[in-house]
Design a protein around this motif. Structure first.
Motif: not given
Length: 496
Positions: A268, A272-273, A275-276, A304
């Protein structure tokens, strides 16, 4: 046979033919017993009279380099000779100038003859492959009615794309339609396509450390800046990823080579990394078919929600590496670019082989084959784990692993130098084993062995480990004799 004979001008034609053929015999291009074209046929190709060729053949026969038989033809009579490298005109003038990178990368280490105790990594047991069934399926596709003179679809055979989408959907929970699947010649080509599409020269790629060398070398060859990121008991250290990373390559289901499984929390965090940072993640689901215990975690691709994961798989281990069959599951945003990249590199893969694999999957034969292999490999995995514990005690720590075709044994006392000496001495005794340090891009922080069990029998595992233990005992004794005061620094027995 098509023969090339260079005729510089129209003078001494028979002599030019004689000298050209004589040179080919003496340097080994024409070998003992090979049949030369009939004089009439060679004369027609060269645009000379048949008598001219006949004279050249007579001179070769007189020299003992050619023998003629009535009704069968003329045959090379020269004894076997070692072939010598021919110096091409102008070859002495200078060295070819290539990209500096290619002289820096290591040459491929091709698999040599099998050792009596073969612990090579990534080699399946070819004896388990259903050759007769596969031969029948391929033969069906090689009929005239199944083949076409047209070029194929760059993304792969439609039936195989459908079959792969169903296979990974059922077996791994991957969310994919046929349009998302790109059939490749192994996982390495899938990595190459992704790099071609996503990486500008100088882009940063993060890989696991220790990790899979061919992936790291491939991205380096594409001009990327490759950053090795440490792996701990939960997987790649997301906090250590550079901010400008464009692409992250991971093996979450069975980390290569340590064998650990990336935790749900780490998965997770990685997603998230990505995405950012607007980055991409390659999930190489290495050896996921061979799981012997524990509940399989959800794939990154299934977790994802933003279309940042490219899922890669291969049939090299569940079938045979020589078939060169793999696949890539990509989000729709990359479909067009990946299809174009495949088209401009090698066009498409072999139609008959891909169609045969589609039938192999659709008829349930692949699933049956995997179940059979899983039982056999589980027995070898158990024997290897037990043997390492029994013979080496606290000298090694077997890294936790419940899947795949290899496991990692970490030396609890000793150095990388000891690891390499052990591997070298073991090979002298017929034990083919790889050191863990070879999987580091930088300085190795752990020493040990990476032991494959696909190419070694259960009986061979016991005998090979006995030889390996004897090698360690000998080196320990040699070390104490040479330097009794030497302090061997204990190493951590678990991955970082």
């Amino acid at each position: 046979m098509d023969l090339h004979v260079n005729l510089d001008d129209r003078r001494d034609l028979a002599g030019q033919i004689y000298r050209g053929l004589r040179a080919q015999v003496l340097d080994g291009r024409l070998r003992q017993g090979e049949r030369l074209p009939p004089s009439r046929e060679l004369a027609r190709r060269l645009g000379v009279s048949r008598n001219t060729v006949g004279v050249a053949y007579e001179w070769l026969a007189a020299e003992g380099l050619l023998v003629g038989h009535v009704r069968t033809g003329s045959f090379v009579q020269a004894p076997p000779r070692p072939r010598q490298t021919r110096q091409r005109p102008g070859a002495r003038e200078g060295k070819a100038r290539t990209r500096a990178l290619w002289s820096q990368l290591p040459e491929p280490s091709l698999q040599g003859p099998h050792a009596p105790f073969d612990f090579r990594v990534g080699v399946p047991d070819g004896a388990l492959f259903p050759f007769e069934t596969w031969r029948r399926l391929v033969a069906r596709q090689l009929r005239a009615s199944a083949l076409t003179a047209a070029y194929g679809e760059p993304a792969g055979h439609p039936a195989l794309r459908e079959a792969v989408a169903r296979h990974v959907g059922v077996s791994r929970g991957v969310r994919a339609e046929a349009a998302d699947v790109f059939v490749t010649q192994g996982a390495q080509q899938a990595l190459d396509l992704v790099g071609r599409v996503l990486l500008e020269p100088g882009a940063r790629v993060a890989v696991e450390e220790p990790g899979y060398p061919p992936a790291r070398l491939l991205f380096q060859s594409q001009g990327a800046r490759v950053s090795p990121i440490p792996v701990d008991a939960e997987g790649i250290d997301v906090r250590a990823l550079p901010d400008d990373t464009r692409l992250v390559y991971v093996t979450p289901s069975h980390q290569f080579p340590l064998g650990t499984v990336m935790s749900t929390a780490r998965r997770q965090a990685l997603l998230e990394w990505a995405r950012r940072r607007d980055a991409w993640v390659i999930e190489d689901d290495y050896d996921s078919e061979f799981r012997f215990g524990g509940r399989p975690l959800e794939t990154l691709q299934a977790m994802d929600t933003t279309g940042r994961v490219l899922y890669i798989g291969s049939f090299s281990k569940v079938m045979l590496p020589a078939l060169r069959l793999g696949f890539l599951v990509a989000p729709p945003s990359l479909h067009r670019e990946l299809r174009v990249a495949r088209w401009v590199t090698d066009g498409h893969g072999p139609h008959a082989t891909q169609a045969a694999l589609a039938r192999f999957i659709d008829e349930g034969l692949l699933a049956r084959h995997i179940r059979k292999m899983r039982r056999e490999y589980e027995a070898r995995h158990r024997r290897l784990t037990e043997g390492l514990t029994l013979r080496f005690g606290d000298r090694v720590h077997v890294a936790p692993s419940v899947a795949g075709l290899h496991l990692c044994a970490l030396l609890t006392r000793g150095s990388v130098a000891l690891e390499r000496a052990l591997c070298e001495r073991a090979r002298e005794r017929g034990v083919n084993v790889e050191g863990l340090s070879g999987y580091y891009a930088g300085r190795a922080t752990q020493a040990g062995w990476v032991l494959g069990y696909g190419a070694v029998s259960v009986k061979g595992i016991d005998e090979g480990l006995r030889h390996l233990r004897d090698c360690l005992t000998h080196l320990d004794a040699t070390t104490r004799k040479d330097d009794p005061s030497r302090d061997v620094t204990p190493r951590r027995s678990t991955p970082r």
